[in-house]
Design a protein around this motif. Structure first.
Motif, mmCIF file in Angstrom:
data_model
loop_
_atom_site.group_PDB
_atom_site.id
_atom_site.type_symbol
_atom_site.label_atom_id
_atom_site.label_comp_id
_atom_site.label_asym_id
_atom_site.label_seq_id
_atom_site.Cartn_x
_atom_site.Cartn_y
_atom_site.Cartn_z
ATOM 1 N N SER A 177 -12.851 -11.866 6.267
ATOM 2 C CA SER A 177 -13.123 -11.424 4.910
ATOM 3 C C SER A 177 -13.105 -9.906 4.833
ATOM 4 N N ILE A 178 -12.472 -9.360 3.786
ATOM 5 C CA ILE A 178 -12.438 -7.919 3.563
ATOM 6 C C ILE A 178 -12.906 -7.645 2.144
ATOM 7 N N GLU A 179 -13.842 -6.730 1.991
ATOM 8 C CA GLU A 179 -14.309 -6.361 0.661
ATOM 9 C C GLU A 179 -13.320 -5.374 0.042
ATOM 10 N N VAL A 180 -12.903 -5.649 -1.188
ATOM 11 C CA VAL A 180 -11.948 -4.809 -1.890
ATOM 12 C C VAL A 180 -12.436 -4.561 -3.312
ATOM 13 N N GLU A 181 -11.719 -3.693 -4.034
ATOM 14 C CA GLU A 181 -12.066 -3.442 -5.424
ATOM 15 C C GLU A 181 -11.655 -4.616 -6.301
ATOM 16 N N LEU A 182 -12.258 -4.710 -7.456
ATOM 17 C CA LEU A 182 -11.966 -5.805 -8.367
ATOM 18 C C LEU A 182 -10.645 -5.622 -9.106
ATOM 19 N N SER A 183 -10.053 -4.449 -9.001
ATOM 20 C CA SER A 183 -8.751 -4.207 -9.606
ATOM 21 C C SER A 183 -7.717 -5.180 -9.034
ATOM 22 N N GLU A 184 -6.680 -5.480 -9.810
ATOM 23 C CA GLU A 184 -5.577 -6.278 -9.286
ATOM 24 C C GLU A 184 -4.951 -5.554 -8.100
ATOM 25 N N ILE A 185 -4.434 -6.315 -7.145
ATOM 26 C CA ILE A 185 -3.925 -5.710 -5.916
ATOM 27 C C ILE A 185 -2.575 -6.307 -5.515
ATOM 28 N N ARG A 186 -1.819 -5.520 -4.751
ATOM 29 C CA ARG A 186 -0.669 -6.006 -4.002
ATOM 30 C C ARG A 186 -0.972 -5.820 -2.521
ATOM 31 N N MET A 187 -0.436 -6.726 -1.683
ATOM 32 C CA MET A 187 -0.680 -6.659 -0.251
ATOM 33 C C MET A 187 0.636 -6.782 0.508
ATOM 34 N N ILE A 188 0.754 -6.035 1.614
ATOM 35 C CA ILE A 188 1.888 -6.196 2.524
ATOM 36 C C ILE A 188 1.379 -6.167 3.958
ATOM 37 N N GLU A 189 2.166 -6.726 4.863
ATOM 38 C CA GLU A 189 1.913 -6.617 6.298
ATOM 39 C C GLU A 189 2.922 -5.639 6.869
ATOM 40 N N ASP A 190 2.466 -4.666 7.681
ATOM 41 C CA ASP A 190 3.410 -3.720 8.255
ATOM 42 C C ASP A 190 3.908 -4.207 9.615
ATOM 43 N N SER A 191 4.762 -3.416 10.256
ATOM 44 C CA SER A 191 5.392 -3.815 11.513
ATOM 45 C C SER A 191 4.395 -3.915 12.664
ATOM 46 N N GLN A 192 3.217 -3.343 12.502
ATOM 47 C CA GLN A 192 2.175 -3.421 13.524
ATOM 48 C C GLN A 192 1.165 -4.535 13.256
ATOM 49 N N GLY A 193 1.413 -5.318 12.199
ATOM 50 C CA GLY A 193 0.515 -6.410 11.860
ATOM 51 C C GLY A 193 -0.694 -5.990 11.048
ATOM 52 N N ARG A 194 -0.699 -4.716 10.593
ATOM 53 C CA ARG A 194 -1.806 -4.254 9.764
ATOM 54 C C ARG A 194 -1.597 -4.688 8.318
ATOM 55 N N LEU A 195 -2.694 -4.808 7.601
ATOM 56 C CA LEU A 195 -2.675 -5.216 6.207
ATOM 57 C C LEU A 195 -2.869 -4.001 5.317
ATOM 58 N N TRP A 196 -1.926 -3.753 4.401
ATOM 59 C CA TRP A 196 -2.027 -2.670 3.435
ATOM 60 C C TRP A 196 -2.355 -3.247 2.075
ATOM 61 N N ILE A 197 -3.300 -2.613 1.397
ATOM 62 C CA ILE A 197 -3.787 -3.104 0.105
ATOM 63 C C ILE A 197 -3.644 -1.989 -0.917
ATOM 64 N N LEU A 198 -2.889 -2.246 -1.963
ATOM 65 C CA LEU A 198 -2.693 -1.277 -3.039
ATOM 66 C C LEU A 198 -3.264 -1.853 -4.320
ATOM 67 N N SER A 199 -4.244 -1.173 -4.892
ATOM 68 C CA SER A 199 -4.818 -1.639 -6.150
ATOM 69 C C SER A 199 -4.095 -0.975 -7.314
ATOM 70 N N PHE A 200 -4.102 -1.637 -8.454
ATOM 71 C CA PHE A 200 -3.384 -1.111 -9.609
ATOM 72 C C PHE A 200 -4.011 0.168 -10.147
ATOM 73 N N ASN A 201 -5.261 0.435 -9.762
ATOM 74 C CA ASN A 201 -5.852 1.706 -10.174
ATOM 75 C C ASN A 201 -5.527 2.819 -9.174
ATOM 76 N N GLY A 202 -4.628 2.525 -8.226
ATOM 77 C CA GLY A 202 -4.073 3.577 -7.387
ATOM 78 C C GLY A 202 -4.723 3.784 -6.039
ATOM 79 N N ARG A 203 -5.631 2.906 -5.612
ATOM 80 C CA ARG A 203 -6.277 3.070 -4.310
ATOM 81 C C ARG A 203 -5.449 2.388 -3.227
ATOM 82 N N LEU A 204 -5.163 3.115 -2.149
ATOM 83 C CA LEU A 204 -4.405 2.582 -1.026
ATOM 84 C C LEU A 204 -5.309 2.503 0.195
#
Length: 299
Positions: free
Chosen positions: A221-248
């Motif tokens: 489980s990861i705590e994130v902002e309530l804003s809508e988000i997009r997620m990707i997995e990078d080449s190292q298996g890390r999870l990137w989370i981008l919220s629509f309010n601009g937080r990376l």
């Protein structure tokens, strides 16, 4: 190059090119320059909702408002406007393309666009999300009707050939967040999936084979902002989370690292995120395109 129109979707192809789609065009960055495709090149007119590369190296563009599908190779653009596509997902191992629109669709098509087989699985609402995970399970979300899963794409195709007579598993009928066309769901290369429940401040990792629709089944489980988000997995298996309010943010398996907490450049404008072959992170916004090399952001 119309940067204002390149915010909605981003995609990295197998040749290391970075694609951006917006309301009026598609642009490709090859590491040195942008190449832009418009209606003058044969592209359908209305906004690009999704981009995908197939196993033949052909690019596919889903035009959400027009409900059309364009294909592209270096020689020509082909417009398949009779296919009611809004969101392209991915190819399964049999080469079929799955996409969502007013129903769930599977498309078997040859590389010359001369022979197609379109199959339909009727749904209760327009399908706003569809993905094939690494276990060849097909997941999809009709608007306001929860999360569905076929245990194999072959089973889904068999159902499509019989007008949806084979029922998929149905989860969270009233709970899955479908007020937006962005569903917080990501299939990882290790076979697990990340999913956020509605109005939740957490995204959860699951074993898809054991998924029941309960947050009690989560592996992480990861705590994130309530804003809508997009997620990707990078080449190292890390999870990137981008919220629509601009937080990376980046999750490395141990901690969530906020990368631009005090930087408002993306505020209320971030729409798309991807990693290129060099490990750079690209972000599409209404204010332009940014890249992040692990140290600084470049506009």
């Amino acid at each position: 190059l119309d940067i204002q129109n390149l915010a909605y979707v981003a995609y990295g192809d197998s040749h290391g090119n970075v694609w951006f789609g917006g309301w009026n065009n598609v642009s490709c960055f090859d590491g040195e320059r942008f190449i832009t495709l418009t209606t003058d090149d044969g592209l359908a007119q209305v906004g690009i909702f999704d981009i995908m590369e197939d196993s033949e190296g052909q690019m596919w563009f889903a035009h959400g408002f027009l409900s059309a599908l364009s294909s592209y190779d270096p020689k020509a653009i082909g417009l398949l406007s009779d296919h009611p596509v809004r969101w392209v997902s991915t190819q399964d191992k049999s080469g079929r393309i799955w996409f969502g629109a007013f129903n769930l669709y599977g498309l078997s098509i040859n590389s010359k666009l001369s022979e197609t087989q379109l199959r339909t699985i009727p749904t209760k609402g327009a399908v706003i999300f569809v993905v094939v995970d690494s276990g060849e399970r097909l997941w999809f979300v009709p608007y306001n009707d929860g999360l569905y899963r076929y245990d194999s794409t072959d089973l889904a195709w068999e159902s499509a050939e019989s007008d949806g007579t084979i029922e998929p598993s149905h989860f969270m009928a009233s709970d899955i967040p479908t007020k937006s066309c962005i569903v917080p769901f990501l299939a990882m290369r290790d076979g697990t999936i990340w999913l956020r429940f509605p109005d939740s401040a957490h995204i959860l990792r699951f074993d898809p084979a054991q998924f029941t629709g309960s947050d009690q089944d989560s592996l992480e489980s990861i705590e994130v902002e309530l804003s809508e988000i997009r997620m990707i997995e990078d080449s190292q298996g890390r999870l990137w989370i981008l919220s629509f309010n601009g937080r990376l943010s980046c999750w490395d398996g141990k901690e969530l690292i906020a990368l631009n907490r005090n930087d408002e450049k993306f505020a209320e404008s971030a729409n798309s995120i991807l990693e290129d072959d060099s490990g750079n992170i690209w972000i599409g916004t209404k204010k332009g395109i940014y890249s992040y090399d692990g140290k600084q952001f470049v506009h």
